[in-house]
Design an enzyme around this catalytic site. Structure first.
Site, PDB file in Angstrom:
ATOM      1  N   ARG A  55       0.970  -1.246   0.027  1.00  0.00           N
ATOM      2  CA  ARG A  55       0.094  -0.182  -0.012  1.00  0.00           C
ATOM      3  C   ARG A  55       0.770   1.381   0.220  1.00  0.00           C
ATOM      4  O   ARG A  55       0.435   2.450  -0.419  1.00  0.00           O
ATOM      5  CB  ARG A  55      -1.034  -0.029   1.227  1.00  0.00           C
ATOM      6  CG  ARG A  55      -2.156   1.104   1.260  1.00  0.00           C
ATOM      7  CD  ARG A  55      -3.165   0.900   2.400  1.00  0.00           C
ATOM      8  NE  ARG A  55      -2.639   1.367   3.402  1.00  0.00           N
ATOM      9  CZ  ARG A  55      -2.619   0.957   4.680  1.00  0.00           C
ATOM     10  NH1 ARG A  55      -3.173  -0.260   4.793  1.00  0.00           N
ATOM     11  NH2 ARG A  55      -1.942   1.536   5.674  1.00  0.00           N
ATOM     12  N   TYR A 109     -13.989  16.687 -17.763  1.00  0.00           N
ATOM     13  CA  TYR A 109     -14.352  15.322 -17.740  1.00  0.00           C
ATOM     14  C   TYR A 109     -15.777  15.220 -17.013  1.00  0.00           C
ATOM     15  O   TYR A 109     -15.868  15.785 -15.908  1.00  0.00           O
ATOM     16  CB  TYR A 109     -13.457  14.326 -17.519  1.00  0.00           C
ATOM     17  CG  TYR A 109     -13.520  12.987 -17.465  1.00  0.00           C
ATOM     18  CD1 TYR A 109     -13.642  12.280 -18.747  1.00  0.00           C
ATOM     19  CD2 TYR A 109     -13.730  12.162 -16.454  1.00  0.00           C
ATOM     20  CE1 TYR A 109     -13.976  11.041 -18.909  1.00  0.00           C
ATOM     21  CE2 TYR A 109     -14.074  10.761 -16.542  1.00  0.00           C
ATOM     22  CZ  TYR A 109     -14.258  10.385 -17.821  1.00  0.00           C
ATOM     23  OH  TYR A 109     -14.313   8.966 -17.920  1.00  0.00           O
ATOM     24  N   ASP A 182      -5.327  17.941 -15.778  1.00  0.00           N
ATOM     25  CA  ASP A 182      -5.698  16.728 -16.205  1.00  0.00           C
ATOM     26  C   ASP A 182      -5.056  16.592 -17.739  1.00  0.00           C
ATOM     27  O   ASP A 182      -5.539  17.397 -18.608  1.00  0.00           O
ATOM     28  CB  ASP A 182      -7.044  16.398 -16.168  1.00  0.00           C
ATOM     29  CG  ASP A 182      -7.395  15.177 -16.784  1.00  0.00           C
ATOM     30  OD1 ASP A 182      -6.727  14.485 -17.460  1.00  0.00           O
ATOM     31  OD2 ASP A 182      -8.533  14.388 -16.559  1.00  0.00           O
ATOM     32  N   LYS A 207      -6.033   5.901 -20.752  1.00  0.00           N
ATOM     33  CA  LYS A 207      -6.096   6.231 -22.305  1.00  0.00           C
ATOM     34  C   LYS A 207      -4.677   6.009 -23.003  1.00  0.00           C
ATOM     35  O   LYS A 207      -4.124   5.149 -23.378  1.00  0.00           O
ATOM     36  CB  LYS A 207      -6.525   7.574 -22.163  1.00  0.00           C
ATOM     37  CG  LYS A 207      -7.660   7.774 -21.217  1.00  0.00           C
ATOM     38  CD  LYS A 207      -9.029   7.170 -21.726  1.00  0.00           C
ATOM     39  CE  LYS A 207     -10.063   7.045 -20.555  1.00  0.00           C
ATOM     40  NZ  LYS A 207     -10.445   8.429 -20.162  1.00  0.00           N
TER      41      LYS A 207
HETATM   42  C1  LIG Z   1     -11.115   8.832 -18.925  1.00  0.00           C
HETATM   43  C2  LIG Z   1     -10.665  10.053 -18.254  1.00  0.00           C
HETATM   44  C3  LIG Z   1     -10.661  10.460 -17.044  1.00  0.00           C
HETATM   45  C4  LIG Z   1     -11.186   9.210 -16.001  1.00  0.00           C
HETATM   46  O1  LIG Z   1     -10.108   8.215 -15.935  1.00  0.00           O
HETATM   47  P1  LIG Z   1     -10.511   6.673 -15.309  1.00  0.00           P
HETATM   48  O2  LIG Z   1      -9.027   5.985 -15.707  1.00  0.00           O
HETATM   49  O3  LIG Z   1     -11.613   6.352 -16.487  1.00  0.00           O
HETATM   50  O4  LIG Z   1     -10.893   6.672 -14.121  1.00  0.00           O
HETATM   51  C5  LIG Z   1     -10.411  11.517 -16.328  1.00  0.00           C
HETATM   52  N1  LIG Z   1     -10.078  12.425 -17.007  1.00  0.00           N
HETATM   53  C6  LIG Z   1      -9.896  12.437 -18.318  1.00  0.00           C
HETATM   54  C7  LIG Z   1      -9.631  13.718 -19.351  1.00  0.00           C
HETATM   55  C8  LIG Z   1     -10.441  11.309 -19.223  1.00  0.00           C
HETATM   56  O5  LIG Z   1     -10.505  11.030 -20.352  1.00  0.00           O
END
Ligand SMILES: *Cc1c(COP(=O)(O)O)cnc(C)c1O
Length: 394
Positions: A55, A109, A182, A207
């Site tokens: 952890r 998002y 992000d 992604k």
């Molecule tokens: C998919 C996505 C998220 C969330 O990510 P997860 O891995 O699905 O939890 C956050 N921000 C953006 C821009 C995304 O495309």
């Protein structure tokens, strides 16, 4: 030894072979044995590097964290179970010693907004929205309310707007707010927000970083100031990635720049092709010279690398027409998510922006006839051929 004893001890903890594996293996051990209790004591204290409990740190996770820290030019990173787990932890870290108020980009998002409204707000963390493409609005909002953190995306979804990260970072620093970016859509190949003054960078590693549609993960890359807090809070609540996922993500990251270059190339070609189709009303791509943020894009993004996403509107299409178009596609994958090697298409109206009231969607510029394409690494001719046959019926 008796069988019960053998079953739990044999084969394990053999002397290390003294050779170094070329690729980091999957370390699934939940805890670690030390040569002495003195050593364990020092590891727990933090005065000696080492592993005690997964952890806190895990060798596979640590390898991934080192890899992505290097890509983002950060101080350190934390691999999390999902992009959302990473975003939630990043907000907590940013706000720990700051006013409990988040200024969030209007175009963000969907789950990020829900996290602020449904998870943070009930615990007293307030939030305001701002158009991050309007610098004076950002400045006014930061001055007006005591803001602890500004949360935005490098390239917004699905209209692919790009805010002036460098200027926003200055405004945040002048007003004592942390900037959380992000960077999922841009990836560190295009923009490295920490170099522009951001404090924390978050990825949905699901992604582009992992890139093969086979793993869910997230990562926070931190500056020096927030790293100790990040590790300390994470040690307690443990939003960490599992070692199998860490391994897959790390394997994906090795080719991310190659994939992203091809995806950016394909996206630019696709945007140009779409603009020539009579059934297409509007095309959104950051590489467009007429893009509303063209000057910022030229300043912040490398030339020719404007991202792998393209959105477009189908002329005079209602929901039924859009559905029929999507269902005619043969190769392009109709699915949520993005950044995979294969081209994917999504209808924001019914998916990513489903919970937003129709009127507000229209105000945001997200019509029922808008579709978003995450362009893959296939040959561009196969991508346009599939779209052409599906558009032919529109
Ligand atoms: C998919 C996505 C998220 C969330 O990510 P997860 O891995 O699905 O939890 C956050 N921000 C953006 C821009 C995304 O495309």
């Amino acid at each position: 030894m008796k069988i019960q004893t053998k079953a739990v001890h044999c084969g394990e903890r053999k002397k290390a072979p003294g050779q170094i594996p070329v690729s980091t293996p999957i370390h699934t051990s939940s805890s670690y044995v030390c040569q002495s209790s003195e050593e364990l004591d020092r590891i727990f204290e933090g005065s000696e590097p080492g592993f005690a409990y997964s952890r806190y740190t895990n060798p596979t996770n640590e390898a991934l964290e080192e890899q992505v820290t290097a890509l983002e030019n950060g101080h350190g990173a934390l691999a999390c179970a999902s992009g959302m787990a990473a975003l939630e932890m990043a907000v907590r870290v940013a706000l720990l010693d700051r006013p409990k108020r988040v200024l969030v980009a209007k175009a963000i998002y969907g789950a990020t907004l829900k996290m602020l409204h449904q998870v943070m707000e009930p615990f007293g963390v307030e939030n305001d929205e701002v158009d991050t493409c309007d610098l004076s609005a950002v400045e006014a909002a930061l001055k007006e309310k005591k803001t602890g953190a500004l949360l935005m995306e490098t390239i917004s979804n699905p209209l692919l707007r790009v805010g002036a990260l460098d200027e926003i970072a200055k405004l945040c620093r002048a007003n004592g707010a942390a900037l959380i970016v992000d960077n999922t859509f841009a990836t560190p190949l295009l923009v490295r927000p920490l170099e522009l003054g951001a404090h924390l960078v978050v990825h949905s590693a699901t992604k582009y970083l992992a890139g093969h549609g086979d793993v869910l993960g997230g990562i926070i890359v931190s500056d020096q100031e927030h790293y100790e807090t990040l590790r300390r809070l994470s040690r307690i609540v443990g939003p960490v990635l599992g070692p199998f996922e860490s391994y897959l993500t790390m394997r994906g990251v090795k080719t991310f720049a190659l994939r992203m270059e091809r995806q950016c190339q394909n996206a630019a070609l696709l945007a140009a092709w779409l603009r020539r189709q009579p059934q297409v009303a509007g095309v959104y791509h950051p590489g467009d010279p007429a893009h509303p943020d063209a000057a910022i894009i030229r300043r912040l993004l490398p030339s020719g690398l404007a991202g792998g996403m393209v959105s477009f509107e189908i002329r005079d299409a209602d929901k039924a027409k859009v559905f029929a178009f999507l269902d005619r596609l043969k190769m392009i994958v109709r699915a949520t998510s993005l950044g995979d090697v294969h081209t994917m298409i999504l209808h924001p109206w019914i998916s990513s922006h489903r919970d937003i009231p129709p009127k507000q969607k229209e105000r945001l510029g997200i019509g029922v006839n808008l579709v978003r394409v995450s362009v893959g690494i296939e040959d561009i001719d196969d991508i346009t051929a599939d779209l052409a046959q599906a558009l032919a019926g529109c």
